[in-house]
Design a protein around this motif. Structure first.
Motif, short mmCIF file in Angstrom:
data_model
loop_
_atom_site.label_atom_id
_atom_site.label_comp_id
_atom_site.label_asym_id
_atom_site.label_seq_id
_atom_site.Cartn_x
_atom_site.Cartn_y
_atom_site.Cartn_z
N THR A 1 -8.51 0.11 -10.72
CA THR A 1 -8.07 -0.67 -9.59
C THR A 1 -8.71 -1.79 -9.34
O THR A 1 -9.77 -2.19 -9.90
CB THR A 1 -8.24 0.07 -8.32
N ASN B 1 -2.89 -2.16 -7.55
CA ASN B 1 -3.37 -0.60 -7.29
C ASN B 1 -2.32 0.38 -7.00
O ASN B 1 -2.15 1.40 -7.56
CB ASN B 1 -4.34 -0.73 -6.05
N SER B 2 -1.12 -0.16 -6.36
CA SER B 2 -0.22 0.94 -6.21
C SER B 2 0.67 1.10 -7.24
O SER B 2 1.11 2.25 -7.59
CB SER B 2 0.64 0.32 -4.98
N ARG C 1 0.52 -1.26 0.02
CA ARG C 1 -0.10 -0.12 0.03
C ARG C 1 0.80 1.28 -0.14
O ARG C 1 0.34 2.49 -0.17
CB ARG C 1 -0.82 0.08 1.23
N GLY D 1 -1.83 -9.96 -1.33
CA GLY D 1 -1.64 -8.41 -1.77
C GLY D 1 -1.30 -8.35 -2.85
O GLY D 1 -0.84 -7.15 -3.39
N THR E 1 -9.69 -5.53 -3.55
CA THR E 1 -8.85 -6.27 -2.55
C THR E 1 -9.92 -6.89 -1.43
O THR E 1 -11.01 -6.52 -1.10
CB THR E 1 -8.12 -5.39 -1.81
N SER F 1 -3.59 -7.80 -5.65
CA SER F 1 -4.31 -6.67 -6.24
C SER F 1 -4.07 -5.51 -5.40
O SER F 1 -4.14 -4.26 -6.23
CB SER F 1 -5.72 -7.24 -5.95
N THR F 2 -3.77 -5.45 -4.25
CA THR F 2 -3.37 -4.01 -3.41
C THR F 2 -2.11 -3.71 -4.33
O THR F 2 -1.98 -2.38 -4.66
CB THR F 2 -2.88 -4.51 -2.21
#
Length: 333
Positions: free
Chosen positions: A210, A201-202, A168, A195, A213, A197-198
């Motif tokens: 996005t 997104n980042s 993140r 993590g 999650t 998908s997180t």
């Protein structure tokens, strides 16, 4: 850099074009669904129609295809530079995960989900696919022992890049930037809830593109499966990232070459055994067992090698039938 090259196009693909295909439009597969396939070209989303007898399971995100520029009808798929695939359960047909991937980000987390044996399987599949592996350890901010996980992962293969990060954080994109340059394609693979998908997104940085999650079950570090389809996403630096659904159970099959490369130390020792068909269990003159006895080779590494070789042998289908007519059966022992 031309617009097509920014999508990942290279001489490897242009060299496949024939003289009568100059008028066809190169397009890249951006997502694969049960009943449709979506594509992009230099201008963005592009129409793609499949012939009536086409099967979407024959396409992987990242594939390059040629289409009629007017109707959008698929003409043919170009040969792949790399292909990450796996077999699920007892399926004889491999499941295509991602194609033409330069870097495979093998994502796991700094908690109970971390598993060296599973990481070895991903590394072998990456070797077989032809993609460069990078291990990404997420949730590094949730433990004081993150460096312990990094050291264990780096010991799996000499020179293996291992990146510790918080998916993140704003630093995540910077840490992975060396593998996400213009025209480069990376893919994220790993179990549910680590993590991925997180992290996508980042990396993407766009709220309009996005991924959903999910949360982690604290008692066993297992996550919810939030990505349901493979998809290609543009990165701000000019690269591309493919997100994939989580894989809970990862089997190996059709990866004998990948196993030999990953366990090259055992393969080298095996060539020195007295007997060519040495099982490395009880035979006299076994160089592999001698290396274990001397401490040169770790016994648990040999055990993992033996497990993978056996699994690969038992799960790799063989073609049978009088004329190689693609009737499959499994090897029995």
């Amino acid at each position: 850099m031309t617009a097509l090259k920014r999508l990942g196009w290279s001489d490897f693909f242009s060299d496949q074009l024939t003289s009568d295909e100059d008028e066809l439009a190169p397009r890249r597969i951006a997502s694969v669904h049960r009943s449709r396939v979506e594509a992009i070209d230099a201008g963005g989303p592009a129409a793609l129609e499949l012939p009536a007898n086409a099967n979407t399971a024959d396409f992987a995100v990242g594939d390059w295809i040629l289409a009629d520029p007017i109707s959008g009808m698929l003409v043919r798929r170009l040969e792949r530079k790399t292909l990450f695939q796996r077999r699920a359960g007892n399926d004889t047909t491999p499941q295509l995960v991602a194609a033409n991937v330069d870097t495979l980000f093998i994502v796991t987390s700094c908690n109970a989900e971390f598993n060296l044996s599973r990481l070895e399987r991903y590394l072998i599949l990456a070797e077989q696919a032809g993609s460069n592996p990078v291990i990404v350890l997420t949730k590094a901010d949730t433990t004081e022992d993150a460096d312990v996980f990094r050291v264990q992962a780096q010991a799996l293969q000499p020179g293996l890049p291992v990146i510790l990060l918080n998916g993140r954080s704003v630093e995540a994109r910077e840490l992975l930037a060396p593998w996400c340059g213009k025209g480069q394609t990376c893919a994220l693979v790993g179990s549910s809830g680590v993590g991925k998908s997180t992290l996508v997104n980042s990396l993407v940085g766009s709220q309009s593109d996005t991924q959903k999650t999910g949360t982690i079950r604290e008692y066993d570090s297992q996550g919810r499966h939030t990505t349901t389809a493979r998809s290609l996403h543009a990165l701000p630096g000019g690269g591309w990232v493919i997100d994939t659904p989580g894989i809970r159970t990862l089997y190996v099959s059709d990866v004998a070459d990948g196993i030999d490369v990953f366990f090259s130390d055992i393969a080298e020792l095996a060539s020195q055994c007295r007997f060519r068909d040495c099982s490395h269990v009880h035979e006299p003159g076994c160089a592999v067992q001698a290396a274990v006895a001397s401490g040169e080779l770790a016994g648990d590494r040999l055990d993992r090698w033996r497990t993978l070789v056996t699994e690969n042998r038992d799960r790799t289908p063989v073609v049978s039938g009088p004329h190689g007519n693609k009737i499959y059966r499994r090897k029995r022992h």
